[in-house]
Scaffold this motif. Structure first.
Motif, PDB file in Angstrom:
ATOM      1  N   THR A 154      12.589  27.909  61.491  1.00 55.85           N
ATOM      2  CA  THR A 154      11.362  28.147  62.245  1.00 55.85           C
ATOM      3  C   THR A 154      11.436  27.403  63.572  1.00 55.85           C
TER       4      THR A 154
ATOM      5  N   ALA B 265       4.325  28.800  65.008  1.00 58.86           N
ATOM      6  CA  ALA B 265       5.674  29.354  64.966  1.00 58.86           C
ATOM      7  C   ALA B 265       5.833  30.468  65.992  1.00 58.86           C
TER       8      ALA B 265
ATOM      9  N   VAL C 127      10.644  32.988  63.586  1.00 58.16           N
ATOM     10  CA  VAL C 127      10.879  32.675  62.177  1.00 58.16           C
ATOM     11  C   VAL C 127      12.073  33.492  61.698  1.00 58.16           C
TER      12      VAL C 127
ATOM     13  N   THR D   4      10.235  24.143  57.471  1.00 60.82           N
ATOM     14  CA  THR D   4       9.275  24.992  56.770  1.00 60.82           C
ATOM     15  C   THR D   4       7.895  24.369  56.708  1.00 60.82           C
TER      16      THR D   4
ATOM     17  N   ASN E 120       2.327  27.928  60.352  1.00 62.42           N
ATOM     18  CA  ASN E 120       2.678  29.239  60.866  1.00 62.42           C
ATOM     19  C   ASN E 120       2.007  29.530  62.198  1.00 62.42           C
TER      20      ASN E 120
END
Length: 255
Positions: free
Chosen positions: A49, A22, A25, A15, A19
């Motif tokens: 992820t 990524a 997810v 985590t 993002n």
């Protein structure tokens, strides 16, 4: 972050991956087949992820949920609970046309058995997929054949190729639409050590050079040494998640 009780120690919390990097997810994902007393819980409820530029090896015995994990990430199976996004697009709610477009544009699959059409040449096996998106088909097919070192084999049929060459054609086919996420299920399972090293070297190079993610499912513990990150699964659960700071070069792996 993981939700199952008693989960083994992990050295890397997925985590914390930004993002922006990524590619896939998974949040609260589980998968159950059947119902009642005959229900099979193929995946426990967990978050995961998968980051760009990451070679992720998933280990576990038969029945641990490895292939089911690939199938839900690839949209082949819908999760029983939870949500999945790939390359910024949520799988939930996608109709068949939308899912096909996502697989065509962002995902590719490589399997233990090469799944080449025996009556088509290496070139034609790749071109069938390239034609789905159109545009410069010949250039793209020739490019990926050269990329896997098989430019001279374009006009050969699968029966005229070794097992390792057939697997490289399968990888070239998976690459022709430039996917960001490659899902590989036992890609060296039918190969000897030297040929397996060649295939693993190719996957390792493609992952790191092009900033794509490669998820490689295997029961072969030795292959874990080449990974940037290793997930270990048991009974549908992720029991360990370890980051490798200095992965082994695939050319040096042995089993």
């Amino acid at each position: 972050m993981f939700h199952s009780a008693g989960r083994a120690r992990r050295e890397h919390d997925t985590t914390t991956i930004p993002n922006i990097s990524a590619l896939a997810v998974l949040q609260g994902v589980s998968k159950t087949f059947g119902s009642g007393d005959t229900a099979v819980h193929a995946l426990a409820r967990f978050d995961l992820t998968i980051a760009a530029g990451e070679l992720l090896v998933v280990l576990g015995p038969s029945g641990s949920g490895k292939t089911t994990l690939l199938n839900v990430v690839g949209g082949i199976e819908a999760p029983t609970t939870g949500s999945i996004s790939v390359d910024g697009r949520a799988l939930t709610g996608l109709d068949a046309k939308g899912m096909a477009a996502l697989r065509r544009e962002s995902l590719s699959f490589v399997y233990q058995f090469f799944n080449l059409v025996p009556t088509l040449t290496a070139y034609e096996n790749i071109a069938v997929l390239a034609e789905l998106t159109g545009g410069a088909v010949r250039f793209r097919v020739e490019r990926v054949l050269a990329e896997v070192g098989l430019a001279e084999c374009a006009n050969r049929f699968p029966a005229e190729l070794s097992g390792g060459q057939q697997q490289r054609v399968a990888i070239a086919r998976a690459l022709v639409n430039r996917p960001r996420l490659m899902l590989c299920d036992e890609p060296t399972g039918a190969l000897d050590l030297d040929t397996g090293r060649t295939v693993l070297t190719l996957l390792q190079r493609l992952c790191h050079r092009d900033d794509r993610a490669v998820v490689l499912v295997t029961h072969n513990q030795a292959i874990a040494a080449i990974a940037d990150r290793v997930l270990r699964m048991r009974s549908g659960d992720i029991v360990d998640d370890v980051q490798h700071s200095t992965p082994l070069a695939a050319s040096e792996v042995s089993w």
